[in-house]
Design an enzyme around this catalytic site. Structure first.
Site, PDB file in Angstrom:
ATOM      1  N   PRO A   1      -1.820   3.589 -31.479  1.00 46.54           N
ATOM      2  CA  PRO A   1      -3.490   3.068 -31.351  1.00 46.54           C
ATOM      3  C   PRO A   1      -4.232   4.664 -32.703  1.00 46.54           C
ATOM      4  CG  PRO A   1      -2.603   5.031 -29.585  1.00 46.54           C
ATOM      5  CD  PRO A   1      -1.324   4.106 -30.889  1.00 46.54           C
ATOM      6  N   GLY A   2      -4.949   4.697 -33.135  1.00 39.98           N
ATOM      7  CA  GLY A   2      -5.383   5.717 -34.067  1.00 39.98           C
ATOM      8  C   GLY A   2      -7.381   6.124 -33.164  1.00 39.98           C
TER       9      GLY A   2
ATOM     10  N   TYR B   1     -20.497  -2.165 -40.944  1.00 40.22           N
ATOM     11  CA  TYR B   1     -20.163  -3.093 -40.598  1.00 40.22           C
ATOM     12  C   TYR B   1     -21.119  -2.744 -38.749  1.00 40.22           C
ATOM     13  CZ  TYR B   1     -15.474  -1.090 -40.920  1.00 40.22           C
ATOM     14  OH  TYR B   1     -14.167  -0.482 -41.903  1.00 40.22           O
TER      15      TYR B   1
ATOM     16  N   CYS C   1     -29.373   6.589 -52.164  1.00 35.18           N
ATOM     17  CA  CYS C   1     -30.259   5.828 -52.589  1.00 35.18           C
ATOM     18  C   CYS C   1     -30.124   4.781 -52.937  1.00 35.18           C
ATOM     19  CB  CYS C   1     -29.852   6.623 -54.544  1.00 35.18           C
ATOM     20  SG  CYS C   1     -30.695   7.845 -54.820  1.00 35.18           S
ATOM     21  N   GLU C   2     -29.830   4.112 -51.636  1.00 39.76           N
ATOM     22  CA  GLU C   2     -29.543   2.900 -51.056  1.00 39.76           C
ATOM     23  C   GLU C   2     -30.705   2.391 -49.694  1.00 39.76           C
ATOM     24  OE1 GLU C   2     -25.948  -0.074 -51.989  1.00 39.76           O
ATOM     25  OE2 GLU C   2     -25.250   2.208 -52.705  1.00 39.76           O
TER      26      GLU C   2
ATOM     27  N   ARG D   1     -19.399   3.709 -41.043  1.00 42.88           N
ATOM     28  CA  ARG D   1     -19.303   2.520 -39.950  1.00 42.88           C
ATOM     29  C   ARG D   1     -20.296   1.796 -40.138  1.00 42.88           C
ATOM     30  NH1 ARG D   1     -18.033   2.730 -35.357  1.00 42.88           N
ATOM     31  NH2 ARG D   1     -16.500   0.941 -35.457  1.00 42.88           N
TER      32      ARG D   1
HETATM   33  N1  LLP Z   1      -2.056   0.540 -37.238  1.00 45.34           N
HETATM   34  C1  LLP Z   1      -2.078  -0.754 -37.988  1.00 45.34           C
HETATM   35  C2  LLP Z   1      -1.297  -1.019 -39.216  1.00 45.34           C
HETATM   36  C3  LLP Z   1      -3.091  -0.990 -38.352  1.00 45.34           C
HETATM   37  O1  LLP Z   1      -4.255  -0.847 -39.880  1.00 45.34           O
HETATM   38  C4  LLP Z   1      -4.338   0.179 -38.039  1.00 45.34           C
HETATM   39  C5  LLP Z   1      -6.030  -0.263 -37.933  1.00 45.34           C
HETATM   40  C6  LLP Z   1      -4.440   0.976 -36.662  1.00 45.34           C
HETATM   41  C7  LLP Z   1      -2.734   0.825 -36.338  1.00 45.34           C
HETATM   42  C8  LLP Z   1      -5.000   1.829 -35.840  1.00 45.34           C
HETATM   43  O2  LLP Z   1      -6.195   0.972 -34.996  1.00 45.34           O
HETATM   44  P1  LLP Z   1      -7.136   1.838 -34.123  1.00 45.34           P
HETATM   45  O3  LLP Z   1      -6.035   1.760 -33.090  1.00 45.34           O
HETATM   46  O4  LLP Z   1      -7.078   2.624 -34.882  1.00 45.34           O
HETATM   47  O5  LLP Z   1      -8.139   0.644 -33.942  1.00 45.34           O
HETATM   48  N2  LLP Z   1     -12.422   1.292 -40.783  1.00 45.34           N
HETATM   49  C9  LLP Z   1     -12.769   0.546 -39.120  1.00 45.34           C
HETATM   50  C10 LLP Z   1     -10.985   0.425 -38.395  1.00 45.34           C
HETATM   51  C11 LLP Z   1     -10.575   0.068 -39.185  1.00 45.34           C
HETATM   52  C12 LLP Z   1      -8.432  -0.191 -38.829  1.00 45.34           C
HETATM   53  C13 LLP Z   1      -7.915  -0.912 -39.635  1.00 45.34           C
HETATM   54  N3  LLP Z   1      -6.578  -1.131 -38.738  1.00 45.34           N
HETATM   55  C14 LLP Z   1     -13.374   0.776 -38.572  1.00 45.34           C
HETATM   56  O6  LLP Z   1     -14.422   2.200 -38.786  1.00 45.34           O
HETATM   57  O7  LLP Z   1     -13.190   0.423 -37.085  1.00 45.34           O
END
Ligand code: LLP
Length: 430
Positions: A285-286, A327, A354-355, A323
């Site tokens: 998880p991130g 998105y 400036c966009e 974001r």
């Molecule tokens: N592991 C891999 C291989 C990944 O590609 C990602 C995210 C994660 C873990 C973590 O995913 P999470 O638990 O955070 O959902 N920039 C986008 C999110 C792109 C995530 C891409 N990969 C946003 O702001 O929503």
């Protein structure tokens, strides 16, 4: 008067916003804006809630924090001290991990379109790699035969909050499909790789459990074939990240106990049925760990009414938080000194870029603000600073962490000079 329901670590003290015990207005005054404020306490709570929920059902669990969500060194260090492992997607993320206290055996690399020199760097550093293509594996084996190899499979199911964030299924570049995965494991075994893992990641910001269940089922059926046909045992099985968090006030939280009981039960029953031994269950998880542990503070500098819109101009734009522009993501915005307003109106909150796409919130109901007011943009911890840029030659924001009961600066605000350090003006004839 609307009394707002705030989630921890946010607090309403007499209509003023506090974050992890500190006045948001005072933090903005002391450190200036745009400013990311991070709560150490909330990161630890998020980690422990998730870890305890899983370990209760399956004791051999490793949580790999997806560094890309927020690679601040202190954030990495806090999670490392809790026992987290690290999911890195670039050599520099590996470097950040090593620099913040992770040993190489606690880092897993999951890259895509990886260069040969990067593979060499990873092999030399002793980092386990999740292979994303046969091409990458063949090139790696020419450089070194690592003791452990893992293959990122595409379980043919994807999910996510936006098309850009779906990382498995028919349309994505990621992972190896079933037959290709079998071939990759055969190649690695032939090259005398000794230990193996298997990996998937289906997407980001998922609030539903069904796609995970389908994907875990597919992942384990591929693991069974690799085990049965090639005699390979898995040291770990990594089911990726993607756990969603509520962004809109009315969004429900992912039901963690349901997630764990369904996903982990399925995992356990299939591992047993397929005789896959006792692999570590890995999760990456991130967002779940860091998203609500940080807010972005920005100051109102401009109020402007056109025949069509009421604009609130602030000092954070898509250079600071991309974001909403990238998105169409929703981030709740609170006026720090006016949490329970009597009067509200519809505004567009816009930044200094400036966009025309530099919009943090469109047609948002907010109280009347005045120049100098501080706004707090919630859920900014994941993919906030990490996706920020210097576009329009704007130095990047500072980060402060509420750590052991006091605010500490964990990333200095960039200065004009920082944008010049890597550049040269060549003289004619040089
Ligand atoms: N592991 C891999 C291989 C990944 O590609 C990602 C995210 C994660 C873990 C973590 O995913 P999470 O638990 O955070 O959902 N920039 C986008 C999110 C792109 C995530 C891409 N990969 C946003 O702001 O929503």
């Amino acid at each position: 008067m609307v009394k707002r329901k705030l989630r921890e670590p946010l607090e309403d003290r007499k209509g003023n916003l506090y974050f992890d015990g500190f006045s948001v207005e005072e933090l903005a005054q002391k450190y200036d804006t745009p400013l990311y404020v991070i709560s150490e306490k909330r990161i630890r709570e998020n980690y422990n809630r998730l870890y305890n929920a899983i370990v209760d059902k399956y004791k051999d669990v490793h949580i790999y924090y997806a560094c890309k969500a927020n690679p601040n060194l202190t954030v990495l260090n806090v999670l490392q001290s809790e026992g987290a492992y690290l999911d890195a997607v670039s050599p520099c993320e590996v470097f950040m991990g090593l620099s913040s206290g992770y040993t190489p055996d606690r880092i897993l690399f999951t890259g895509t379109s990886v260069r040969n020199d990067e593979l060499k760097f990873l092999a030399d550093a002793g980092i386990t790699i999740n292979i994303d293509s046969q091409s990458e594996l063949d090139r790696l084996l020419k450089i070194a035969v690592p003791p452990t190899i893992s293959v990122r499979v595409n379980p043919e199911v994807g999910a996510g909050h936006h098309n850009h964030c779906i990382t498995a299924g028919p349309q994505t570049k990621f992972g190896l499909w079933e037959e290709a995965a079998l071939k990759a494991y055969a190649t690695a075994k032939k090259a005398r790789v000794e230990r193996f893992g298997i990996h998937m990641h289906i997407g980001s910001g998922i609030l539903e459990i069904d796609p995970y269940l389908q994907a875990v089922e597919k992942l384990l059926s591929i693991a069974k074939r690799v085990h049965d046909e090639l005699g390979i045992d898995f040291e770990f099985i990594d089911i990726g990240g993607g756990l969603g968090v509520p962004y809109q006030p009315e969004d429900k939280e992912l039901d963690l106990s349901e997630f764990v009981s369904k996903v982990v039960s399925l995992f356990k029953s299939k591992v047993k049925e397929y005789h896959l031994g006792k692999p570590f269950l890995c999760i990456e998880p991130g967002r779940y760990l860091i998203c609500d542990a940080s807010v972005l503070l920005t100051t109102v500098n401009t109020l402007k009414i056109t025949p069509h819109h009421k604009f609130i101009g602030v000092d954070a734009g898509f250079n600071t938080l991309i974001r909403p522009t990238m998105y169409g993501s929703y981030h709740q915005i609170l006026v720090a000194n006016n949490l329970n307003p009597k009067n509200t109106d519809m505004f567009d909150v816009v930044g200094p870029i400036c966009e025309s796409g530099d919009i943090l919130a469109k047609d948002r109901e907010l109280p009347q603000v005045v120049e100098g007011d501080v706004l707090a943009i919630l859920n900014a911890g994941a993919y906030g600073f990490s996706m920020s840029s210097q576009y329009n030659s704007r130095p990047r924001a500072a980060e402060v962490m509420i750590r052991q009961g006091k605010p500490v600066l964990v990333r200095e605000r960039e200065q004009f000079q920082d944008l010049l350090t890597t550049q040269r003006i060549t003289q004619q004839g040089e």
